[in-house]
Design a protein around this motif. Structure first.
Motif, mmCIF file in Angstrom:
data_model
loop_
_atom_site.group_PDB
_atom_site.id
_atom_site.type_symbol
_atom_site.label_atom_id
_atom_site.label_comp_id
_atom_site.label_asym_id
_atom_site.label_seq_id
_atom_site.Cartn_x
_atom_site.Cartn_y
_atom_site.Cartn_z
ATOM 1 N N GLN A 108 46.838 -2.124 -9.020
ATOM 2 C CA GLN A 108 48.787 -1.834 -8.366
ATOM 3 C C GLN A 108 49.145 -2.411 -9.770
ATOM 4 O O GLN A 108 50.894 -1.850 -9.418
ATOM 5 C CB GLN A 108 48.990 -2.840 -7.462
ATOM 6 N N VAL A 109 49.336 -3.006 -11.510
ATOM 7 C CA VAL A 109 50.196 -3.845 -11.960
ATOM 8 C C VAL A 109 49.965 -3.219 -13.310
ATOM 9 O O VAL A 109 50.692 -3.672 -14.039
ATOM 10 C CB VAL A 109 50.400 -4.829 -11.318
ATOM 11 N N ILE A 110 48.639 -3.068 -13.382
ATOM 12 C CA ILE A 110 49.108 -3.075 -14.953
ATOM 13 C C ILE A 110 48.921 -1.983 -15.638
ATOM 14 O O ILE A 110 49.781 -2.139 -17.162
ATOM 15 C CB ILE A 110 46.999 -2.691 -15.039
ATOM 16 N N GLY A 111 49.909 -1.070 -15.339
ATOM 17 C CA GLY A 111 50.686 0.342 -15.798
ATOM 18 C C GLY A 111 51.637 -0.074 -15.991
ATOM 19 O O GLY A 111 52.605 0.348 -16.846
ATOM 20 N N ASP A 112 52.640 -1.399 -15.191
ATOM 21 C CA ASP A 112 53.804 -1.483 -15.555
ATOM 22 C C ASP A 112 53.976 -2.063 -16.624
ATOM 23 O O ASP A 112 54.666 -2.270 -17.478
ATOM 24 C CB ASP A 112 54.569 -1.982 -14.292
ATOM 25 N N LEU A 113 52.806 -3.157 -16.814
ATOM 26 C CA LEU A 113 52.713 -3.882 -18.263
ATOM 27 C C LEU A 113 52.802 -3.202 -19.139
ATOM 28 O O LEU A 113 53.328 -3.475 -20.467
ATOM 29 C CB LEU A 113 51.707 -5.154 -18.121
ATOM 30 N N ILE A 114 51.752 -2.215 -19.845
ATOM 31 C CA ILE A 114 51.486 -1.058 -20.761
ATOM 32 C C ILE A 114 52.524 -0.304 -20.591
ATOM 33 O O ILE A 114 53.180 -0.223 -21.939
ATOM 34 C CB ILE A 114 50.516 -0.620 -20.441
ATOM 35 N N HIS A 115 53.481 0.217 -19.244
ATOM 36 C CA HIS A 115 54.263 0.766 -19.735
ATOM 37 C C HIS A 115 55.677 0.846 -20.366
ATOM 38 O O HIS A 115 56.506 0.540 -21.547
ATOM 39 C CB HIS A 115 54.855 1.213 -18.470
ATOM 40 N N SER A 116 55.624 -1.191 -20.042
ATOM 41 C CA SER A 116 56.832 -2.082 -20.988
ATOM 42 C C SER A 116 56.764 -2.349 -22.160
ATOM 43 O O SER A 116 57.606 -2.654 -23.018
ATOM 44 C CB SER A 116 57.028 -3.279 -19.760
ATOM 45 N N ILE A 117 55.165 -1.939 -22.187
ATOM 46 C CA ILE A 117 55.091 -2.548 -23.865
ATOM 47 C C ILE A 117 55.631 -0.965 -24.805
ATOM 48 O O ILE A 117 55.629 -1.398 -26.058
ATOM 49 C CB ILE A 117 53.056 -3.044 -24.465
ATOM 50 N N ARG A 118 55.010 -0.247 -24.315
ATOM 51 C CA ARG A 118 55.086 1.022 -25.127
ATOM 52 C C ARG A 118 56.729 1.731 -25.220
ATOM 53 O O ARG A 118 56.816 2.410 -25.690
ATOM 54 C CB ARG A 118 53.968 2.550 -24.252
ATOM 55 N N VAL A 119 57.738 1.051 -24.386
ATOM 56 C CA VAL A 119 58.966 1.302 -24.186
ATOM 57 C C VAL A 119 59.249 0.269 -24.921
ATOM 58 O O VAL A 119 60.227 0.365 -24.936
ATOM 59 C CB VAL A 119 59.087 1.543 -22.992
ATOM 60 N N GLN A 120 59.005 -0.668 -25.817
ATOM 61 C CA GLN A 120 59.386 -1.360 -26.948
ATOM 62 C C GLN A 120 60.346 -1.205 -27.912
ATOM 63 O O GLN A 120 60.081 0.294 -28.335
ATOM 64 C CB GLN A 120 59.136 -2.310 -26.968
ATOM 65 N N ASN A 121 61.619 -1.798 -28.041
ATOM 66 C CA ASN A 121 61.770 -1.524 -29.483
ATOM 67 C C ASN A 121 61.707 -1.647 -30.352
ATOM 68 O O ASN A 121 61.946 -2.999 -31.527
ATOM 69 C CB ASN A 121 63.554 -2.118 -29.039
ATOM 70 N N TYR A 122 60.012 -1.216 -31.184
ATOM 71 C CA TYR A 122 59.335 -2.094 -32.276
ATOM 72 C C TYR A 122 58.579 -0.715 -32.574
ATOM 73 O O TYR A 122 58.194 -0.081 -31.192
ATOM 74 C CB TYR A 122 58.580 -3.254 -31.527
ATOM 75 N N PRO A 123 58.151 -0.909 -33.634
ATOM 76 C CA PRO A 123 57.165 0.031 -33.964
ATOM 77 C C PRO A 123 55.878 0.384 -33.132
ATOM 78 O O PRO A 123 54.893 -0.554 -33.381
ATOM 79 C CB PRO A 123 57.345 0.120 -35.563
ATOM 80 N N GLN A 124 55.601 1.169 -32.694
ATOM 81 C CA GLN A 124 54.700 1.542 -31.876
ATOM 82 C C GLN A 124 53.330 1.818 -32.333
ATOM 83 O O GLN A 124 51.937 0.963 -31.773
ATOM 84 C CB GLN A 124 54.862 2.646 -30.362
ATOM 85 N N GLU A 125 53.289 1.972 -33.526
ATOM 86 C CA GLU A 125 51.947 1.908 -34.343
ATOM 87 C C GLU A 125 51.563 1.158 -34.634
ATOM 88 O O GLU A 125 50.463 0.787 -35.579
ATOM 89 C CB GLU A 125 53.115 2.706 -35.903
#
Length: 435
Positions: free
Chosen positions: A64-81
């Motif tokens: 119920q919550v793991i998706g929110d965490l991963i999404h918040s990491i994937r929208v970081q103001n930091y190079p995703q690579e």
């Protein structure tokens, strides 16, 4: 005059004043911490380079919550690579692994082991699995989050500044995503905000070591490699790592501008189970590391000795002083009431001391609650009414630690799952400008 005062003191008075004196001597420095935070700004850092990180998330039935965490990491103001996300689906019986893959995890490791149970074992398993990858050597540090967390959009950018500045480990600002659920979640939230502001920030400003607290931290890759993975497996593996690191002379940093939101329990039974495990874990860490920390106060290199003392006071069972004081005075009062010992002024002294002990405990908790709430007001996501109202329930929440600490002395503890169900909008929770 002093001799006259002593002559009127009973052995009950002597005992109680001795307990108060010991407690005051041991913890007076934390009032200085408050002064430091209120009068000095923490040092600021800027990064010269962006670094590559691996994220480890231990998740057990967290669909119920793991998706929110991963999404918040994937929208970081930091190079995703430069961010790779590794989820350890630990003994899951739901679709946590599938959701994590679909949400954007780099890789998901499914682990099934009902003998080595706990977050520390899951992290160790995940780290060893990551070492099998061709790009394992490219990761410069490992972040650890709990599955119920979400991150401010600038979290990695801010933590990168600390790592670039040479930190081998660092914790971050721990906020709550469900402060307003009830008095229990608010109690947790205020405590962690107080820990971030008036412990970690003070330690950062004074250039001493902080302590990792549960979630929202990084450890340099070479530290884990030298340790052969995550080797800390007591019930409070985070505090164990902190004590072990400080003994070795390693400084744990803090980043006040990297905000993480954590979900807190909302039922008393979940809260009891969690804090009971924490209390038992602190006893374990104290048993294993107190001697070495005490030795380090005198033998560690200059500049790192106070960190040993601070950590020793952190893991010391201070709550037991309160329990011992209440128990002692309660016993004396009962013995006097039933005529086992001569009453005299014993009953009055014992009962007044019990009241004094509890009143002062509640008063100090209220003061810390007020101080924390008003200095962190803008960072608390709740209504004004709840922010004010929960100031008065915070001391009660803290008071419930007394029976928990007492039971933890005699009862075995094991890891018990706590359901995380609160899904939040990452953009709504995210703060782009912190104090």
């Amino acid at each position: 005059m002093f001799e006259q005062m002593l002559s009127h003191m009973t052995f009950v008075d002597v005992f109680n004043w001795s307990v108060l004196l010991v407690f005051s001597i041991c913890y007076i420095y934390q009032f200085y911490y408050v002064f430091v935070v209120l009068t000095r700004k923490p040092p600021l850092q800027e990064a010269k380079a962006n670094h590559k990180y691996a994220v480890m998330i231990s998740a057990r039935n967290e669909s119920q919550v793991i998706g929110d965490l991963i999404h918040s990491i994937r929208v970081q103001n930091y190079p995703q690579e430069l961010i790779s996300i590794f989820v350890i689906a630990d003994n899951c019986t739901d679709n946590t692994a599938e959701i994590a893959r679909n949400a954007g995890a780099t890789e998901v490791y499914e682990r099934f082991n009902d003998e080595e149970v706990g977050k520390g074992y899951a992290l160790n398993y995940g780290w060893h699995e990551i070492q099998k990858r061709d790009d394992a050597e490219s990761f410069e540090a490992y972040f650890v989050f709990d599955a119920d967390n979400v991150l401010d959009a600038n979290y990695f950018r801010e933590m990168n500044k600390v790592f670039d500045g040479g930190a081998e480990a660092s914790t971050s600002y721990r906020n709550s995503k469900n402060y307003g659920s009830n008095w229990i979640s608010a109690g947790y939230a205020i405590w962690f905000l107080r820990e971030a502001k008036y412990l970690s920030q003070a330690r950062l400003t004074l250039n001493t070591s902080c302590a990792i607290s549960g979630t929202g931290f990084f450890i340099a890759a070479h530290v884990l490699k030298e340790s052969g993975g995550w080797k800390w497996h007591l019930l409070t593996e985070d505090i164990e790592f902190s004590a072990s690191s400080i003994i070795e002379g390693r400084r744990i940093a803090y980043c006040p501008t990297a905000m993480l939101y954590d979900e807190q329990p909302i039922t008393f039974i979940d809260s009891w189970n969690q804090r009971f495990r924490w209390a038992k874990g602190f006893y374990q860490v104290f048993w294993h590391y107190a001697g070495k920390l005490f030795k380090g106060i005198f033998t560690n290199p200059k500049g790192k000795r106070f960190a040993c003392y601070d950590m020793l006071m952190t893991i010391a069972p201070a709550m037991l002083l309160t329990i011992i004081s209440i128990g002692f005075n309660g016993t004396i009062a009962l013995l006097a009431i039933f005529g086992v010992i001569s009453a005299g002024t014993m009953i009055t002294s014992a009962l007044s001391s019990m009241f004094f002990c509890l009143f002062n405990f509640m008063l100090f908790m209220f003061i810390f609650g007020v101080l924390t709430t008003f200095t962190e007001w803008d960072n608390i996501h709740s209504t004004t009414a709840k922010k004010i109202g929960y100031l008065f329930t915070f001391p009660i929440f803290q008071l419930t630690y007394i029976p928990i600490a007492l039971v933890a002395l005699v009862k075995k503890a094991s890891w018990k799952p706590i359901a995380h169900t609160i899904s939040v909008d990452v953009e709504e929770m995210s703060q782009t400008g912190m104090k």
